[in-house]
Design an enzyme around this catalytic site. Structure first.
Site, PDB file in Angstrom:
ATOM      1  N   LYS A 167      41.065  33.006  46.620  1.00 42.19           N
ATOM      2  CA  LYS A 167      41.633  34.229  47.202  1.00 42.19           C
ATOM      3  C   LYS A 167      40.874  35.462  46.723  1.00 42.19           C
ATOM      4  O   LYS A 167      40.835  35.735  45.535  1.00 42.19           O
ATOM      5  CB  LYS A 167      43.101  34.390  46.787  1.00 42.19           C
ATOM      6  CG  LYS A 167      43.775  35.555  47.493  1.00 42.19           C
ATOM      7  CD  LYS A 167      45.024  36.036  46.770  1.00 42.19           C
ATOM      8  CE  LYS A 167      44.736  37.034  45.680  1.00 42.19           C
ATOM      9  NZ  LYS A 167      44.212  38.319  46.157  1.00 42.19           N
ATOM     10  N   GLY A 218      39.069  39.591  36.929  1.00 40.74           N
ATOM     11  CA  GLY A 218      39.789  40.806  37.301  1.00 40.74           C
ATOM     12  C   GLY A 218      40.197  41.589  36.073  1.00 40.74           C
ATOM     13  O   GLY A 218      39.576  41.472  35.012  1.00 40.74           O
ATOM     14  N   SER A 219      41.258  42.357  36.196  1.00 41.88           N
ATOM     15  CA  SER A 219      41.623  43.276  35.117  1.00 41.88           C
ATOM     16  C   SER A 219      42.347  42.542  33.978  1.00 41.88           C
ATOM     17  O   SER A 219      42.931  41.477  34.174  1.00 41.88           O
ATOM     18  CB  SER A 219      42.522  44.374  35.671  1.00 41.88           C
ATOM     19  OG  SER A 219      43.738  43.814  36.090  1.00 41.88           O
ATOM     20  N   THR A 220      42.343  43.160  32.827  1.00 40.27           N
ATOM     21  CA  THR A 220      43.005  42.572  31.663  1.00 40.27           C
ATOM     22  C   THR A 220      44.521  42.434  31.867  1.00 40.27           C
ATOM     23  O   THR A 220      45.083  41.374  31.560  1.00 40.27           O
ATOM     24  CB  THR A 220      42.660  43.384  30.396  1.00 40.27           C
ATOM     25  OG1 THR A 220      41.249  43.223  30.164  1.00 40.27           O
ATOM     26  CG2 THR A 220      43.426  42.906  29.176  1.00 40.27           C
ATOM     27  N   THR A 222      46.212  41.889  34.620  1.00 43.52           N
ATOM     28  CA  THR A 222      46.467  40.740  35.500  1.00 43.52           C
ATOM     29  C   THR A 222      46.121  39.446  34.767  1.00 43.52           C
ATOM     30  O   THR A 222      46.825  38.443  34.900  1.00 43.52           O
ATOM     31  CB  THR A 222      45.643  40.860  36.805  1.00 43.52           C
ATOM     32  OG1 THR A 222      45.904  42.133  37.395  1.00 43.52           O
ATOM     33  CG2 THR A 222      46.026  39.784  37.795  1.00 43.52           C
ATOM     34  N   GLY A 223      45.062  39.457  33.980  1.00 39.62           N
ATOM     35  CA  GLY A 223      44.683  38.272  33.211  1.00 39.62           C
ATOM     36  C   GLY A 223      45.791  37.832  32.269  1.00 39.62           C
ATOM     37  O   GLY A 223      46.068  36.630  32.123  1.00 39.62           O
ATOM     38  N   GLU A 240      38.018  36.049  33.128  1.00 36.59           N
ATOM     39  CA  GLU A 240      36.907  37.006  32.954  1.00 36.59           C
ATOM     40  C   GLU A 240      37.493  38.384  33.208  1.00 36.59           C
ATOM     41  O   GLU A 240      37.778  38.737  34.351  1.00 36.59           O
ATOM     42  CB  GLU A 240      35.789  36.705  33.957  1.00 36.59           C
ATOM     43  CG  GLU A 240      35.094  35.380  33.735  1.00 36.59           C
ATOM     44  CD  GLU A 240      34.210  35.372  32.490  1.00 36.59           C
ATOM     45  OE1 GLU A 240      34.062  36.415  31.838  1.00 36.59           O
ATOM     46  OE2 GLU A 240      33.686  34.300  32.164  1.00 36.59           O
ATOM     47  N   CYS A 274      31.875  44.912  35.508  1.00 39.24           N
ATOM     48  CA  CYS A 274      32.641  44.603  34.299  1.00 39.24           C
ATOM     49  C   CYS A 274      31.811  44.874  33.045  1.00 39.24           C
ATOM     50  O   CYS A 274      32.315  45.338  32.048  1.00 39.24           O
ATOM     51  CB  CYS A 274      33.115  43.171  34.321  1.00 39.24           C
ATOM     52  SG  CYS A 274      31.802  41.985  34.615  1.00 39.24           S
ATOM     53  N   GLU A 371      38.680  51.375  29.824  1.00 40.31           N
ATOM     54  CA  GLU A 371      37.632  51.012  30.789  1.00 40.31           C
ATOM     55  C   GLU A 371      37.749  51.932  32.011  1.00 40.31           C
ATOM     56  O   GLU A 371      38.738  51.878  32.738  1.00 40.31           O
ATOM     57  CB  GLU A 371      37.828  49.554  31.232  1.00 40.31           C
ATOM     58  CG  GLU A 371      36.778  49.124  32.228  1.00 40.31           C
ATOM     59  CD  GLU A 371      37.023  47.725  32.792  1.00 40.31           C
ATOM     60  OE1 GLU A 371      38.165  47.388  33.122  1.00 40.31           O
ATOM     61  OE2 GLU A 371      36.039  46.984  32.908  1.00 40.31           O
TER      62      GLU A 371
HETATM   63  P1  NAD Z   1      42.922  43.109  39.514  1.00 45.08           P
HETATM   64  O1  NAD Z   1      43.337  42.392  38.291  1.00 45.08           O
HETATM   65  O2  NAD Z   1      43.764  44.228  39.998  1.00 45.08           O
HETATM   66  O3  NAD Z   1      42.807  42.104  40.748  1.00 45.08           O
HETATM   67  C1  NAD Z   1      41.976  40.974  40.705  1.00 45.08           C
HETATM   68  C2  NAD Z   1      42.544  39.899  41.604  1.00 45.08           C
HETATM   69  O4  NAD Z   1      43.801  39.460  41.106  1.00 45.08           O
HETATM   70  C3  NAD Z   1      42.813  40.341  43.041  1.00 45.08           C
HETATM   71  O5  NAD Z   1      42.428  39.292  43.902  1.00 45.08           O
HETATM   72  C4  NAD Z   1      44.306  40.544  43.060  1.00 45.08           C
HETATM   73  O6  NAD Z   1      44.877  40.396  44.348  1.00 45.08           O
HETATM   74  C5  NAD Z   1      44.778  39.451  42.131  1.00 45.08           C
HETATM   75  N1  NAD Z   1      46.087  39.661  41.500  1.00 45.08           N
HETATM   76  C6  NAD Z   1      46.734  40.821  41.273  1.00 45.08           C
HETATM   77  N2  NAD Z   1      47.906  40.601  40.613  1.00 45.08           N
HETATM   78  C7  NAD Z   1      47.961  39.256  40.398  1.00 45.08           C
HETATM   79  C8  NAD Z   1      48.896  38.402  39.736  1.00 45.08           C
HETATM   80  N3  NAD Z   1      50.004  38.876  39.140  1.00 45.08           N
HETATM   81  N4  NAD Z   1      48.625  37.084  39.674  1.00 45.08           N
HETATM   82  C9  NAD Z   1      47.499  36.578  40.222  1.00 45.08           C
HETATM   83  N5  NAD Z   1      46.586  37.336  40.877  1.00 45.08           N
HETATM   84  C10 NAD Z   1      46.810  38.662  40.956  1.00 45.08           C
HETATM   85  O7  NAD Z   1      41.426  43.579  39.240  1.00 45.08           O
HETATM   86  P2  NAD Z   1      40.481  44.470  40.182  1.00 45.08           P
HETATM   87  O8  NAD Z   1      40.978  45.876  40.112  1.00 45.08           O
HETATM   88  O9  NAD Z   1      40.333  43.813  41.503  1.00 45.08           O
HETATM   89  O10 NAD Z   1      39.091  44.337  39.445  1.00 45.08           O
HETATM   90  C11 NAD Z   1      38.627  45.230  38.479  1.00 45.08           C
HETATM   91  C12 NAD Z   1      38.716  44.611  37.104  1.00 45.08           C
HETATM   92  O11 NAD Z   1      38.016  43.366  37.098  1.00 45.08           O
HETATM   93  C13 NAD Z   1      38.064  45.443  36.023  1.00 45.08           C
HETATM   94  O12 NAD Z   1      38.901  45.482  34.893  1.00 45.08           O
HETATM   95  C14 NAD Z   1      36.785  44.678  35.684  1.00 45.08           C
HETATM   96  O13 NAD Z   1      36.308  44.878  34.392  1.00 45.08           O
HETATM   97  C15 NAD Z   1      37.223  43.281  35.911  1.00 45.08           C
HETATM   98  N6  NAD Z   1      36.062  42.405  36.131  1.00 45.08           N
HETATM   99  C16 NAD Z   1      35.709  41.506  35.161  1.00 45.08           C
HETATM  100  C17 NAD Z   1      34.584  40.708  35.312  1.00 45.08           C
HETATM  101  C18 NAD Z   1      34.176  39.723  34.259  1.00 45.08           C
HETATM  102  O14 NAD Z   1      33.424  38.803  34.566  1.00 45.08           O
HETATM  103  N7  NAD Z   1      34.611  39.836  33.022  1.00 45.08           N
HETATM  104  C19 NAD Z   1      33.807  40.822  36.462  1.00 45.08           C
HETATM  105  C20 NAD Z   1      34.196  41.754  37.428  1.00 45.08           C
HETATM  106  C21 NAD Z   1      35.330  42.534  37.256  1.00 45.08           C
END
Ligand code: NAD
Length: 470
Positions: A167, A218-220, A222-223, A240, A274, A371
């Site tokens: 997704k 994605g973001s910390t 959400t992680g 990540e 990131c 960040e």
């Molecule tokens: P985000 O966490 O908002 O969203 C990422 C994904 O997670 C999206 O597909 C979103 O729909 C999904 N999502 C949102 N809530 C969720 C939940 N509760 N459960 C499961 N999935 C959910 O992040 P973003 O704003 O799209 O991306 C930016 C962030 O990603 C920045 O913090 C950046 O540093 C990080 N990032 C990290 C890496 C890495 O490899 N370490 C690479 C690229 C981006």
């Protein structure tokens, strides 16, 4: 309006409802993506589970298909890159590079030789460590590099024998949906399902009983939510996450000589990387020269729509992120930082913000401690490099870092003091390659992607032993 289907069990699937996709260069809707229903999510999971039985058995077939997949991605590269620029904002040339990198990852994993791990083979017995696929992987990606980051999951997971439900971010679903269509021409039905929807769809994937692994970028925040969601079923996770990556300049560096590399390490993809340089530490003796060298580049870089010829930096991807950058710069100025370049929105429609260099920044202000993920870079003066190392290691993030010096031995001594996933000398992010592990310490993530190490993250270890003593 551009409308693309999902790929479920090898078929192009529309949904009753759709959601709009905005072109950040205009701030207007230009496309629609399917809003995956509960039944469609179940179908995607079921088809991935059914496909697993056959897919896991034939490694030669998997390698051959990954090679074919790379060819298909290259052939469809212009279409995917065009969609990527429209929904993400990045210059078309950068979008092309991103799609070609995705094809290169497929080739890398098709060609990767997996070493046999025979621990014992003698008269008293035989023991070997095997790597078995996990089953269905739920993959969830962000909006900054939708195609490449999806491929960091697809290529190793499939090579290892898993199947997948993927997704993309609701801000950038279209290039990934297009990738799903392209790969469906090559892969057996169900091996790779691509669905689209808003954030709650991601949450439903993480609690769904079928996946054995969640691979998330994605973001910390959400992680952390995903780690909690995965715990009940003990699903494996690779996370990540965010970074606040420092570039540390030592007092024997030449500011003019390093300025181009340093600038682009911070501003490529408009800072939405990131591992972008998110704060620069410069010694007092070089401080003004470093600030001015960066500011000069920020003032002259060409900002525009990604589709415009000659554009070097596009808009910020989305309105919440744009508002965050605006807020962080305003906060920094209130806390005593000074604008050396930029510092304001651009007078045009879309989410454009001037490339910004902030001088007189210090630890303790939000844009240094958090960040920013956008085109604004604080430069912090220091007297003692040990203080800088302490501040970096005590912070919550540990993704990447870089050390800049004309004495590489000295730089290496400083670099090895940093607790983070990758550290580069006189470069930043040079370890981001298909064959090297990428991941972060502390809040920057769990596990790694890429290389053999990334592939092992999509496997379970099994020992096969044959004692002959009886
Ligand atoms: P985000 O966490 O908002 O969203 C990422 C994904 O997670 C999206 O597909 C979103 O729909 C999904 N999502 C949102 N809530 C969720 C939940 N509760 N459960 C499961 N999935 C959910 O992040 P973003 O704003 O799209 O991306 C930016 C962030 O990603 C920045 O913090 C950046 O540093 C990080 N990032 C990290 C890496 C890495 O490899 N370490 C690479 C690229 C981006």
């Amino acid at each position: 309006m551009t409308v693309l289907p999902m790929t479920i069990n090898g078929l192009a699937v529309q949904s009753k409802a759709t959601f709009g996709v905005i072109d950040p260069a205009t701030g207007e809707f230009f496309g629609q993506a399917p809003d995956c229903t509960e039944e469609q999510l179940q179908l995607a999971m079921d088809s991935a589970r059914s496909a697993f039985g056959a897919w896991r058995r034939d490694e030669d077939q998997r390698r051959a298909m990954l090679r074919e997949a790379a060819v298909a991605v290259r052939q469809d590269g212009e279409r995917i890159a065009g969609l990527l620029t429209s929904e993400q904002g990045k210059p078309l040339q950068d979008a092309r590079v991103e799609v070609m990198a995705a094809a290169a990852w497929l080739d890398y994993y098709a060609g990767l030789e997996m070493p046999r791990e025979v621990v014992q083979d003698d008269r008293s017995g035989y023991a070997e460590v095997l790597r078995r696929p996990l089953g269905v992987v739920a993959a969830i990606t962000p909006w900054n590099f939708p195609v490449t980051l999806a491929m960091w999951k697809i290529a190793p997971a499939l090579r290892a024998g898993n199947t997948m439900v993927l997704k993309p971010s609701p801000f950038t679903p279209l290039a990934t949906l297009a990738l799903g269509e392209t790969l469906a021409q090559v892969l057996p039905p169900g091996v790779l399902n691509v669905i689209s929807g808003r954030d709650p769809l991601g949450a439903r994937m993480t609690t769904h009983p079928v996946p054995r692994k969640i691979s998330f970028t994605g973001s910390t925040p959400t992680g952390k939510a995903i780690a909690a969601a995965a715990s009940d079923d003990l699903k494996r996770v690779t996370l990540e996450l965010g970074g606040n990556d420092p570039a540390i300049i030592l007092d024997d560096a030449d500011p003019q000589a390093i300025a181009d590399q340093l600038f682009w390490a911070a501003f490529a993809n408009n800072g939405q990387v990131c591992l972008a340089v998110k704060r620069v530490y410069a010694p007092h003796s070089l401080y003004d020269d470093v600030v001015e060298a960066l500011a000069e580049r920020a003032r002259t870089v060409r900002v525009g729509a990604g589709a415009e010829e000659g554009t070097e930096l596009g808009p910020i991807n989305n309105l919440p992120q744009y508002s965050r950058v605006v807020g962080l710069v305003e906060d920094a100025l209130q806390q005593g930082a000074k604008v050396a370049a930029g510092g304001a929105s651009m007078n045009r429609r879309g989410y454009f913000y001037q490339p910004t260099i902030l001088a007189a920044a210090s630890d303790g202000i939000r844009i240094v401690d958090e960040e920013q993920f956008g085109p604004a870079l604080p430069v912090i003066a220091y007297r003692n490099v040990n203080d800088v190392l302490e501040r970096c290691n005590e912070g919550p993030y540990g993704l990447t870092a870089s050390v800049w010096s004309s004495d590489t031995d000295r730089a290496r001594r400083v670099a090895t003091e940093l607790d983070c996933g990758q550290v580069a000398i006189n470069a930043h992010g040079s370890g981001v390659r298909p064959d090297l592990p990428f991941g972060g310490a502390r809040w920057s993530g769990i596990g790694v992607e890429n290389g053999l190490w990334g592939l092992y993250g999509f496997t379970e270890t099994q020992v096969l032993s044959v004692p002959t003593a009886y």
